[in-house]
Enzyme design. Sequence first.
Site, PDB file in Angstrom:
ATOM      1  CB  CYS A  79      -5.286 -15.908 -10.592  1.00  0.00           C
ATOM      2  SG  CYS A  79      -4.386 -14.721 -11.589  1.00  0.00           S
ATOM      3  CG  HIS A 134      -0.898 -14.535 -10.216  1.00  0.00           C
ATOM      4  ND1 HIS A 134      -2.125 -14.260  -9.666  1.00  0.00           N
ATOM      5  CD2 HIS A 134      -0.122 -15.007  -9.199  1.00  0.00           C
ATOM      6  CE1 HIS A 134      -2.107 -14.546  -8.374  1.00  0.00           C
ATOM      7  NE2 HIS A 134      -0.897 -14.992  -8.061  1.00  0.00           N
TER       8      HIS A 134
END
Length: 535
Positions: A79, A134
């Site tokens: 991610c 993120h």
Amino acid sequence: MGTPSLSPWAVLLLSLVLLGLRAPCVVSRKPNFIVILADDVGWGDLGANWAETKDTPHLDQLAAEGTRFVDFHSAASTCSPSRASLLTGRLGLRNGVTHNFGIASLGGLPLNETTLAEVLRGAGYTTGAIGNWHLGHHGHHHPSSRGFDYYFGIPYSHDMGCTDTPGYNLPPCPPCPRHGTAASRKDCYTEVALPLFENVTIIQQPVELGSLARRYAEEAARFIQRASDSGRPFFLYLALAHMHVPLTPPLPPAPGRDIYGASLREMDVLVGRVKEVADSLGKGSTLLWFTGDNGPWAQKCELAGRLGPFVGAWQRQRGGSSAKQTTWEGGHRVPALVYWPGRVPARRTSHALLSTMDIFPTLVALAGAVLPPNRHFDGLDVSPVLFGWSDVGHKVLLHPNSGAAGKVGEVEALRLAQYKAFYTTGRGAMACDGSTGPAEQHQPPLVFNLDRDRQEQEPLDVASSEYQAVLPAISRAYAQALQDIAADNVSVADYSQDPAAIPCCNVQHVGCRCQGAHGARLDPHVEKRTPWLCL
């Protein structure tokens, strides 16, 4: 003296001149950009890529009306590094983001790295980020400080906090506690509820996952309309929760029905809605780019996506995953569609070797902006490929380790034309059966010819003339890439953690639950709202 009359020809000529003077204002209007990034989506999750998939009619229509890129790769197979590379056009070894940030992270994408949003905002764009960030949420790492005028979403992956309706996951995670201390559960976040931000304010904690897709679609439509009303071009970065676990299909599937397929259909409808809103501004005014951050999370079994033909058979035979976190094709080859009526050819399939890192320099060029100075970029301006003028992309593409064997961020595999070389394989990425496979170093490297072996099943014989012919070029490309990175202006991310950095709207409540977060909720559509927490 009277005013001289103009002949009809003079009137026509003057009209043409005036039209000519006005024409550049129309032609030179900067395009709008929408980048939709799906999470953990498989190359085979799109029906346009894989005939077995029947759940993506809107995405398949997007492919029919635009160009489909079948050799398109995420810059990393997990991610945070993947997102950092998309928004900087640089590998993690350059931008400093080599692995994921946590809920207590103090740092994020290094502040000396320039994001795509910052460049486009400097070029006159209204910028918005909706969805999974993120890349750091504490202090100036928050998206509101990284070039985005508007932010609505979750500061990290949506499995990194408890909710009242946990959805489908393997293993299942419990709901947020309401009283007392939460019981610890492996692979589950049980002590802190998942927060939903609007700009720097937590507006809901825990998030209601079942309504998240609808809210993302609504906020995207609102952002697009506000930007259109302002008369400024816009850049929308829409980072979906789909297809990452936990999955929360809109209606519980009937017994025996496919949970993953139901969630895939929900994502497909969401993308279709965003396309519809963009088209309402006038077809041809907006470039829409759909892709994924990495491949499916294999250890989630039936809750993971489809790899298509890119199964990493060599690794599977030895145990372990060949998808997310790995440098096998299933980990980083992702679906990619570009839609821009009148500019990007319809019903076209491109085989150019491209990367998510190309999004940065391509959009910067199309906006008439300039790349940030004093750094090297791994991405290319691939607008000639988008427009169908060329089908040539990268000659060399590097694949970093994203959590499997070896040091995170290090280049463990390399693509050169149709050849792919592996220097490290195995261990770290878990398959559905729980295996990880042995860690192996390869000197000389394993080399596969992807033109003949998309499954990555049988490496070339090191004694073969084909291997001997391509190995020197691979070795040169690998050495040159590492030298270029070593000579670059590289950044270092801060991965330190402090519990004080965990987003919490009410430390007096179990799990940071906000008063009224369950039941009577704050209406997200009311313009004047009382902030529950300002960072």
